[in-house]
Design a protein around this motif. Sequence first.
Motif, PDB file in Angstrom:
ATOM      1  N   THR A   1      30.341  50.066  41.932  1.00  0.00           N
ATOM      2  CA  THR A   1      29.407  49.329  41.079  1.00  0.00           C
ATOM      3  C   THR A   1      29.718  47.837  40.958  1.00  0.00           C
ATOM      4  O   THR A   1      28.845  47.059  40.633  1.00  0.00           O
ATOM      5  CB  THR A   1      29.359  49.939  39.667  1.00  0.00           C
ATOM      6  N   THR A   2      30.966  47.447  41.189  1.00  0.00           N
ATOM      7  CA  THR A   2      31.363  46.043  41.107  1.00  0.00           C
ATOM      8  C   THR A   2      32.415  45.771  42.170  1.00  0.00           C
ATOM      9  O   THR A   2      33.299  46.597  42.394  1.00  0.00           O
ATOM     10  CB  THR A   2      31.966  45.697  39.728  1.00  0.00           C
ATOM     11  N   GLY A   3      32.316  44.616  42.793  1.00  0.00           N
ATOM     12  CA  GLY A   3      33.303  44.259  43.801  1.00  0.00           C
ATOM     13  C   GLY A   3      33.152  42.827  44.252  1.00  0.00           C
ATOM     14  O   GLY A   3      32.423  42.034  43.644  1.00  0.00           O
ATOM     15  N   SER A   4      33.826  42.504  45.342  1.00  0.00           N
ATOM     16  CA  SER A   4      33.777  41.162  45.911  1.00  0.00           C
ATOM     17  C   SER A   4      33.667  41.288  47.423  1.00  0.00           C
ATOM     18  O   SER A   4      34.243  42.194  48.020  1.00  0.00           O
ATOM     19  CB  SER A   4      35.033  40.381  45.553  1.00  0.00           C
ATOM     20  N   ASP A   5      32.958  40.360  48.032  1.00  0.00           N
ATOM     21  CA  ASP A   5      32.811  40.381  49.485  1.00  0.00           C
ATOM     22  C   ASP A   5      34.012  39.775  50.200  1.00  0.00           C
ATOM     23  O   ASP A   5      34.044  39.680  51.415  1.00  0.00           O
ATOM     24  CB  ASP A   5      31.527  39.678  49.909  1.00  0.00           C
ATOM     25  N   GLY A   6      35.016  39.356  49.463  1.00  0.00           N
ATOM     26  CA  GLY A   6      36.217  38.790  50.059  1.00  0.00           C
ATOM     27  C   GLY A   6      36.220  37.268  50.083  1.00  0.00           C
ATOM     28  O   GLY A   6      37.237  36.656  50.376  1.00  0.00           O
ATOM     29  N   THR A   7      35.085  36.654  49.782  1.00  0.00           N
ATOM     30  CA  THR A   7      35.010  35.190  49.769  1.00  0.00           C
ATOM     31  C   THR A   7      34.992  34.630  48.352  1.00  0.00           C
ATOM     32  O   THR A   7      34.799  33.434  48.165  1.00  0.00           O
ATOM     33  CB  THR A   7      33.733  34.703  50.487  1.00  0.00           C
ATOM     34  N   GLY A   8      35.155  35.518  47.370  1.00  0.00           N
ATOM     35  CA  GLY A   8      35.113  35.092  45.979  1.00  0.00           C
ATOM     36  C   GLY A   8      33.792  35.400  45.301  1.00  0.00           C
ATOM     37  O   GLY A   8      33.675  35.263  44.088  1.00  0.00           O
TER      38      GLY A   8
ATOM     39  N   GLY B   1      34.000  44.915  51.174  1.00  0.00           N
ATOM     40  CA  GLY B   1      35.058  44.035  50.699  1.00  0.00           C
ATOM     41  C   GLY B   1      35.990  44.727  49.730  1.00  0.00           C
ATOM     42  O   GLY B   1      36.480  45.814  49.985  1.00  0.00           O
ATOM     43  N   HIS B   2      36.182  44.121  48.580  1.00  0.00           N
ATOM     44  CA  HIS B   2      37.066  44.654  47.548  1.00  0.00           C
ATOM     45  C   HIS B   2      36.216  45.326  46.468  1.00  0.00           C
ATOM     46  O   HIS B   2      35.316  44.700  45.907  1.00  0.00           O
ATOM     47  CB  HIS B   2      37.906  43.537  46.934  1.00  0.00           C
ATOM     48  N   VAL B   3      36.518  46.578  46.162  1.00  0.00           N
ATOM     49  CA  VAL B   3      35.782  47.318  45.131  1.00  0.00           C
ATOM     50  C   VAL B   3      36.607  47.277  43.854  1.00  0.00           C
ATOM     51  O   VAL B   3      37.766  47.675  43.841  1.00  0.00           O
ATOM     52  CB  VAL B   3      35.516  48.774  45.569  1.00  0.00           C
ATOM     53  N   PHE B   4      35.990  46.797  42.770  1.00  0.00           N
ATOM     54  CA  PHE B   4      36.675  46.702  41.491  1.00  0.00           C
ATOM     55  C   PHE B   4      36.424  47.909  40.599  1.00  0.00           C
ATOM     56  O   PHE B   4      37.278  48.285  39.808  1.00  0.00           O
ATOM     57  CB  PHE B   4      36.252  45.436  40.740  1.00  0.00           C
TER      58      PHE B   4
ATOM     59  N   VAL C   1      31.276  37.750  43.663  1.00  0.00           N
ATOM     60  CA  VAL C   1      31.310  39.066  43.017  1.00  0.00           C
ATOM     61  C   VAL C   1      29.919  39.684  43.087  1.00  0.00           C
ATOM     62  O   VAL C   1      28.923  39.010  42.863  1.00  0.00           O
ATOM     63  CB  VAL C   1      31.774  38.946  41.549  1.00  0.00           C
ATOM     64  N   TRP C   2      29.853  40.968  43.445  1.00  0.00           N
ATOM     65  CA  TRP C   2      28.583  41.688  43.495  1.00  0.00           C
ATOM     66  C   TRP C   2      28.594  42.826  42.489  1.00  0.00           C
ATOM     67  O   TRP C   2      29.663  43.301  42.089  1.00  0.00           O
ATOM     68  CB  TRP C   2      28.274  42.202  44.895  1.00  0.00           C
TER      69      TRP C   2
END
Length: 141
Positions: free
Chosen positions: A79-86, A46-49, A88-89
């Motif tokens: 180390t931190t991101g989002s799967d695209g559905t909101g 998804g999105h990597v922060f 956060v992992w």
Amino acid sequence: MFETAETVPYPDRPTAFARDEILAYVQAFEEAYVRKDALCGPDGSGHVFDISYSVLERETFDRDDDIVSVFLLRIGAATTGSDGTGTVWQSDVAPGGVVYAVDETGVARVPLPEADRRNRDEFESTAPDPLENGTLVAAFG
């Protein structure tokens, strides 16, 4: 609101092939490689922060007079991101190794994921040869 992590440019070809310059080049190259892989690789999530990258150990090996072999024990991953559905992992990152071979014609790289600080004395004798087991990652023309 989160900002997405970004890639960093690969370093320019070394201008000299002295040990210190090669070590600096490989560290910068590996950071660019890790960031690109975390953002654009097949395992991208998804999105990597945020991407963590740090070098814990670095060694050069004398395997060939014309080729500088470099081992890095480093931490490098998203180390931190989002799967695209909101959602956060977050993930913990364990150290991993990588071995580079650098000469005036280019750079080869091979991962050494089982490397850690405990087997530091064995790096040189057990490290794979990037020229035989790795991938050409940069060519100097």
